[in-house]
Design a protein around this motif. Structure first.
Motif, PDB file in Angstrom:
ATOM      1  N   VAL A 232      35.771  35.915  40.326  1.00 34.46           N
ATOM      2  CA  VAL A 232      36.349  36.977  41.149  1.00 34.46           C
ATOM      3  C   VAL A 232      36.616  38.193  40.276  1.00 34.46           C
ATOM      4  O   VAL A 232      37.132  38.066  39.165  1.00 34.46           O
ATOM      5  CB  VAL A 232      37.686  36.517  41.779  1.00 34.46           C
ATOM      6  N   GLU A 233      36.250  39.347  40.800  1.00 35.57           N
ATOM      7  CA  GLU A 233      36.605  40.579  40.104  1.00 35.57           C
ATOM      8  C   GLU A 233      37.231  41.513  41.131  1.00 35.57           C
ATOM      9  O   GLU A 233      36.683  41.714  42.210  1.00 35.57           O
ATOM     10  CB  GLU A 233      35.358  41.224  39.494  1.00 35.57           C
ATOM     11  N   VAL A 234      38.406  42.040  40.790  1.00 34.09           N
ATOM     12  CA  VAL A 234      39.050  42.989  41.710  1.00 34.09           C
ATOM     13  C   VAL A 234      38.949  44.390  41.126  1.00 34.09           C
ATOM     14  O   VAL A 234      38.860  44.572  39.914  1.00 34.09           O
ATOM     15  CB  VAL A 234      40.530  42.627  41.965  1.00 34.09           C
ATOM     16  N   LEU A 235      38.975  45.345  42.018  1.00 34.85           N
ATOM     17  CA  LEU A 235      38.923  46.740  41.591  1.00 34.85           C
ATOM     18  C   LEU A 235      40.169  47.032  40.759  1.00 34.85           C
ATOM     19  O   LEU A 235      41.284  46.746  41.178  1.00 34.85           O
ATOM     20  CB  LEU A 235      38.909  47.630  42.846  1.00 34.85           C
ATOM     21  N   ALA A 236      39.963  47.553  39.561  1.00 30.60           N
ATOM     22  CA  ALA A 236      41.094  47.766  38.652  1.00 30.60           C
ATOM     23  C   ALA A 236      41.849  49.023  39.047  1.00 30.60           C
ATOM     24  O   ALA A 236      41.714  50.075  38.437  1.00 30.60           O
ATOM     25  CB  ALA A 236      40.593  47.866  37.218  1.00 30.60           C
ATOM     26  N   VAL A 237      42.684  48.901  40.110  1.00 30.29           N
ATOM     27  CA  VAL A 237      43.435  50.064  40.585  1.00 30.29           C
ATOM     28  C   VAL A 237      44.625  50.370  39.678  1.00 30.29           C
ATOM     29  O   VAL A 237      45.081  51.490  39.588  1.00 30.29           O
ATOM     30  CB  VAL A 237      43.928  49.877  42.032  1.00 30.29           C
ATOM     31  N   GLY A 238      45.141  49.384  39.002  1.00 28.77           N
ATOM     32  CA  GLY A 238      46.226  49.583  38.043  1.00 28.77           C
ATOM     33  C   GLY A 238      46.010  48.636  36.894  1.00 28.77           C
ATOM     34  O   GLY A 238      45.099  47.815  36.945  1.00 28.77           O
ATOM     35  N   PRO A 239      46.841  48.729  35.874  1.00 32.24           N
ATOM     36  CA  PRO A 239      46.632  47.871  34.712  1.00 32.24           C
ATOM     37  C   PRO A 239      46.841  46.390  35.020  1.00 32.24           C
ATOM     38  O   PRO A 239      46.312  45.537  34.339  1.00 32.24           O
ATOM     39  CB  PRO A 239      47.676  48.375  33.701  1.00 32.24           C
ATOM     40  N   ASP A 240      47.631  46.113  36.086  1.00 38.93           N
ATOM     41  CA  ASP A 240      47.971  44.709  36.341  1.00 38.93           C
ATOM     42  C   ASP A 240      47.294  44.131  37.584  1.00 38.93           C
ATOM     43  O   ASP A 240      47.696  43.096  38.090  1.00 38.93           O
ATOM     44  CB  ASP A 240      49.487  44.569  36.463  1.00 38.93           C
ATOM     45  N   ALA A 241      46.257  44.811  38.086  1.00 39.19           N
ATOM     46  CA  ALA A 241      45.601  44.351  39.317  1.00 39.19           C
ATOM     47  C   ALA A 241      45.088  42.926  39.160  1.00 39.19           C
ATOM     48  O   ALA A 241      45.308  42.061  40.018  1.00 39.19           O
ATOM     49  CB  ALA A 241      44.453  45.288  39.688  1.00 39.19           C
ATOM     50  N   GLN A 242      44.464  42.671  38.027  1.00 41.41           N
ATOM     51  CA  GLN A 242      43.884  41.349  37.801  1.00 41.41           C
ATOM     52  C   GLN A 242      44.979  40.285  37.698  1.00 41.41           C
ATOM     53  O   GLN A 242      44.864  39.202  38.266  1.00 41.41           O
ATOM     54  CB  GLN A 242      43.051  41.378  36.513  1.00 41.41           C
ATOM     55  N   ALA A 243      46.061  40.633  36.982  1.00 44.09           N
ATOM     56  CA  ALA A 243      47.158  39.674  36.813  1.00 44.09           C
ATOM     57  C   ALA A 243      47.813  39.366  38.158  1.00 44.09           C
ATOM     58  O   ALA A 243      48.112  38.203  38.469  1.00 44.09           O
ATOM     59  CB  ALA A 243      48.186  40.237  35.839  1.00 44.09           C
ATOM     60  N   ARG A 244      47.997  40.401  38.986  1.00 46.47           N
ATOM     61  CA  ARG A 244      48.617  40.188  40.311  1.00 46.47           C
ATOM     62  C   ARG A 244      47.742  39.288  41.169  1.00 46.47           C
ATOM     63  O   ARG A 244      48.219  38.387  41.855  1.00 46.47           O
ATOM     64  CB  ARG A 244      48.849  41.525  41.010  1.00 46.47           C
ATOM     65  N   MET A 245      46.445  39.546  41.114  1.00 41.81           N
ATOM     66  CA  MET A 245      45.508  38.727  41.886  1.00 41.81           C
ATOM     67  C   MET A 245      45.562  37.272  41.406  1.00 41.81           C
ATOM     68  O   MET A 245      45.620  36.340  42.213  1.00 41.81           O
ATOM     69  CB  MET A 245      44.088  39.302  41.706  1.00 41.81           C
ATOM     70  N   GLY A 287      46.155  44.351  48.965  1.00 45.10           N
ATOM     71  CA  GLY A 287      45.549  45.681  49.074  1.00 45.10           C
ATOM     72  C   GLY A 287      44.590  45.983  47.941  1.00 45.10           C
ATOM     73  O   GLY A 287      44.387  47.134  47.560  1.00 45.10           O
ATOM     74  N   LEU A 288      43.993  44.931  47.383  1.00 36.90           N
ATOM     75  CA  LEU A 288      43.061  45.104  46.264  1.00 36.90           C
ATOM     76  C   LEU A 288      41.617  44.978  46.758  1.00 36.90           C
ATOM     77  O   LEU A 288      41.308  44.126  47.592  1.00 36.90           O
ATOM     78  CB  LEU A 288      43.309  44.051  45.181  1.00 36.90           C
ATOM     79  N   GLY A 289      40.754  45.839  46.231  1.00 38.27           N
ATOM     80  CA  GLY A 289      39.339  45.741  46.591  1.00 38.27           C
ATOM     81  C   GLY A 289      38.653  44.661  45.783  1.00 38.27           C
ATOM     82  O   GLY A 289      38.936  44.465  44.602  1.00 38.27           O
ATOM     83  N   LEU A 290      37.756  43.920  46.443  1.00 39.24           N
ATOM     84  CA  LEU A 290      36.992  42.880  45.750  1.00 39.24           C
ATOM     85  C   LEU A 290      35.677  43.470  45.244  1.00 39.24           C
ATOM     86  O   LEU A 290      34.903  44.011  46.025  1.00 39.24           O
ATOM     87  CB  LEU A 290      36.654  41.745  46.709  1.00 39.24           C
ATOM     88  N   VAL A 291      35.463  43.422  43.959  1.00 41.19           N
ATOM     89  CA  VAL A 291      34.210  43.916  43.397  1.00 41.19           C
ATOM     90  C   VAL A 291      33.164  42.802  43.408  1.00 41.19           C
ATOM     91  O   VAL A 291      31.998  43.012  43.655  1.00 41.19           O
ATOM     92  CB  VAL A 291      34.410  44.403  41.944  1.00 41.19           C
ATOM     93  N   ARG A 292      33.639  41.603  43.143  1.00 41.19           N
ATOM     94  CA  ARG A 292      32.700  40.495  42.992  1.00 41.19           C
ATOM     95  C   ARG A 292      33.356  39.188  43.400  1.00 41.19           C
ATOM     96  O   ARG A 292      34.522  38.959  43.133  1.00 41.19           O
ATOM     97  CB  ARG A 292      32.263  40.413  41.524  1.00 41.19           C
ATOM     98  N   LEU A 293      32.596  38.350  44.078  1.00 41.30           N
ATOM     99  CA  LEU A 293      33.046  37.005  44.434  1.00 41.30           C
ATOM    100  C   LEU A 293      31.790  36.159  44.448  1.00 41.30           C
ATOM    101  O   LEU A 293      31.004  36.213  45.388  1.00 41.30           O
ATOM    102  CB  LEU A 293      33.704  37.020  45.821  1.00 41.30           C
ATOM    103  N   GLN A 294      31.574  35.425  43.396  1.00 42.76           N
ATOM    104  CA  GLN A 294      30.321  34.679  43.328  1.00 42.76           C
ATOM    105  C   GLN A 294      30.478  33.371  42.572  1.00 42.76           C
ATOM    106  O   GLN A 294      31.372  33.230  41.739  1.00 42.76           O
ATOM    107  CB  GLN A 294      29.229  35.525  42.664  1.00 42.76           C
ATOM    108  N   ALA A 295      29.608  32.432  42.897  1.00 43.10           N
ATOM    109  CA  ALA A 295      29.591  31.170  42.164  1.00 43.10           C
ATOM    110  C   ALA A 295      28.857  31.409  40.861  1.00 43.10           C
ATOM    111  O   ALA A 295      27.732  31.896  40.860  1.00 43.10           O
ATOM    112  CB  ALA A 295      28.882  30.097  42.979  1.00 43.10           C
TER     113      ALA A 295
END
Ligand SMILES: Nc1ncnc2c1ncn2[C@@H]1O[C@H](COP(=O)(O)OP(=O)(O)OP(=O)(O)O)[C@@H](O)[C@H]1O
Ligand SMILES: [Mg+2]
Length: 310
Positions: A232-245, A287-295
């Motif tokens: 999973v990759e989320v759009l990095a809207v802030g420094p902690d987007a990935q951690a929150r996800m 409210g985070l955008g998904l950049v990638r979701l893949q196996a």
């Protein structure tokens, strides 16, 4: 199948005290076959046995239908071989060397000159073919070694560590050449490497050796399919987007871990469809955008590590 067949092949050195290969039975076909193993796994020993340069201590093998016992000369005529160690005469121009190798393989003079120029151009040495090979960089030497393996239009090529000593860009070029030999020209390739990750990109089939023993021999796809992790990759809207996800996914009971800018989710934590829905809903809730979701298919390196450890 049937390009290379071995039956219970074994090789011992030093009066039997060093086991280089033990009871190896494989059946390899067209395309690119990666022969993977750590230093000392037995890769070069296997290649030399298949070329009839070394006799096995036990077992048998056929290459292009010829028995290695007694058929070595015929096999070497049909096979292009790129040895792992440097073997280029330093005071010879690449063009002369490759013409010579073509002549040794039975090509008439004019055909040898034409083929030598062709293969040197193909490996990217068109400009430098009149230079003495002693002045070549490592990358150019590897290309010249590949050219001499191809000059006589072989029916099979065996490349022993062709990416050894190459920088990342040169390695990618070499892997591209190997893929073209196997796929565009349709010449079966057996290629060795101890860098497992690089072979998964070019090989149709992978053989893994560990201290002379066969760990696996199977199609690259099925090999890698075993460890399908969801990435999973989320759009990095802030420094902690990935951690929150990551935290939100964990709160839903998923086992996940950060990997660079990605989040890897253990595929066994939920049914595949439910898993994807949960990821989508979690991203939407935050409210985070998904950049990638893949196996993600597994890395050979991981499979290898698990096999050796297990
Ligand atoms: N001539 C020899 N005499 C004794 N032992 C040998 C000889 N050649 C190879 N060996 C041993 O046989 C084993 C397999 O060697 P081999 O060269 O086939 O491995 P490899 O997979 O090609 O390794 P590398 O990645 O280092 O090239 C090693 O333990 C090596 O030390
Ligand atoms: Mg070797």
């Amino acid at each position: 199948m049937g390009v290379i067949e071995t039956q219970g092949l074994g090789k011992r050195y030093a009066g039997g005290s060093v086991i280089a290969l033990e009871d190896l039975t494989v059946d390899l076909g067209g395309g690119v076959t990666g022969l993977v193993g750590a230093n000392g796994a037995g890769k070069s020993t296997l290649i030399k046995i298949l070329l009839g340069l070394l006799s096995p201590t036990s077992g048998s093998a056929r290459v292009l239908g010829h028995d290695i016992a007694g058929g070595g000369a015929q096999i070497r005529q049909l096979v292009g071989y790129m040895p792992e160690h440097e073997c280029l005469p330093p005071d010879t121009r690449a063009i002369d060397f490759v013409v010579h190798m073509g002549r040794m393989s039975g090509l008439p003079p004019a055909a040898a000159r034409e083929r030598a120029a062709d293969v040197l151009r193909h490996v990217g040495l068109a400009e430098e073919r009149y230079r003495l090979m002693g002045t070549y960089s490592t990358g150019m030497k590897q290309r010249a070694k590949l050219a001499q393996a191809l000059v006589h239009d072989p029916q099979l090529v065996m490349l022993d560590e062709p990416t050894n000593g190459l920088d990342p860009a040169a390695r990618d070029d070499m892997l591209g050449l190997i893929r073209r030999i196997g796929h565009d020209f349709g010449i079966p390739v057996l290629v060795t490497s101890h860098l497992l990750g690089e072979l998964e990109r070019v090989s149709d089939h992978v053989v893994v050796l560990d201290a002379g023993h066969l760990l696996r021999s199977e199609a690259t796809q099925s090999f890698l399919g075993d460890t399908g992790v969801l990435v999973v990759e989320v759009l990095a809207v802030g420094p902690d987007a990935q951690a929150r996800m990551g935290e939100a996914l964990a709160a839903r009971g998923l086992v996940c871990r950060p990997h660079g800018s990605l989040i890897e989710i253990d595929p066994t934590t939920a049914a595949p469809d439910a898993l994807r829905d949960m990821v989508r809903d979690t991203a939407a809730d935050l409210g985070l955008g998904l950049v990638r979701l893949q196996a993600q298919t597994g890395q050979l390196e991981d499979v290898f590590r698990e096999e050796v450890a297990g």
